[in-house]
Design an enzyme around this catalytic site. Structure first.
Site: not given
Ligand code: PMT
Length: 210
Positions: A18-19
């Site tokens: 993810a980020n």
């Protein structure tokens, strides 16, 4: 149509890629559009932000789910793609947790490219009148964003520098953007994500009334 937040690309049944996107910028834009009377569909990855008032929220996890929900939200007059969509996902996602080998070795993760939602919207047969993307860059911010605008076919790009450790963009309440259009590049002063959203909505209204 507004996209917001990160995407979660599963590695296995337990872990994902993810980020740091919090959804603050995208949600602020959706809220500002709704306040001005627009009918807004907000397509959001997993975030802690509350759903903005007066906005229909579609919750998604992966880039593919975000693409499907975005295409389902067409036709639309305006598309604002503020989501930090993962460029890659696992080529072979494991349905079980990947166990750690005892010999100290690590698995090699094979990735594949995700669909480019912004580019797909730009090329769609019912393309919105105004398609706006964000460019998250860490160097050559304006030049890279100008090239990205042309490559993806967006009308406008909002470029932000996500590499500054002293004033991070991800998760913070403030941002500093450059608006890039076919006319060139405008530096906007640092402001709250809310103020940037309000300013963007003013510009959108002017553009659509032209
Ligand atoms: O969520 P916050 O914490 O408030 O942070 C805001 C933000 C930094 C996430 C936001 O301001 C921002 O920059 N969003 C875009 C992040 C991004 O993915 O940038 P990019 O340069 O990698 O992508 C360019 C554009 O293509 C973006 O409009 C993105 O939504 C879109 N894209 C990217 C990859 C992909 N597979 N599909 C896409 O549609």
């Amino acid at each position: 149509l507004v996209t917001s937040g990160p995407t979660h690309e599963p590695i296995d049944a337990v872990r994902y890629i993810a980020n740091h996107s919090s959804g603050k910028q995208g949600h602020a834009i959706a809220a500002a559009l709704a306040r001005e009377g627009a009918t807004v569909t907000l397509i959001s990855g997993p975030v802690d932000e509350p759903p903005p008032r007066g906005v229909a929220v579609v919750s998604v996890r992966t880039a593919r789910e975000m693409e499907a929900a975005s295409l389902a939200a067409l036709p639309s007059d305006i598309a604002v793609c503020a989501a930090a969509v993962g460029d890659f996902s696992m080529a072979n996602e494991s349905s079980q947790k990947i166990k750690k080998p005892d010999d100290g070795s690590a698995p090699t993760l094979a990735l594949k490219q995700n669909p480019d939602i912004l580019a797909t919207i730009c090329q769609h047969q019912v393309r919105p009148r105004l398609v706006i993307g964000f460019a998250a860059e860490t160097q050559n911010v304006v030049d890279y964003a100008m090239a990205k605008r042309l490559r993806k076919g967006a009308d406008w790009m909002l470029a932000n520098d996500v590499g500054k450790t002293d004033s991070p963009v991800f998760g913070s309440d403030h941002n500093m953007v450059h608006l890039i259009t076919e006319m060139g590049n405008e530096a906007w002063p640092e402001a709250s994500k809310q103020e940037i959203a309000d300013h963007l909505v003013d510009r959108i209204a002017k553009e659509l009334n032209r």
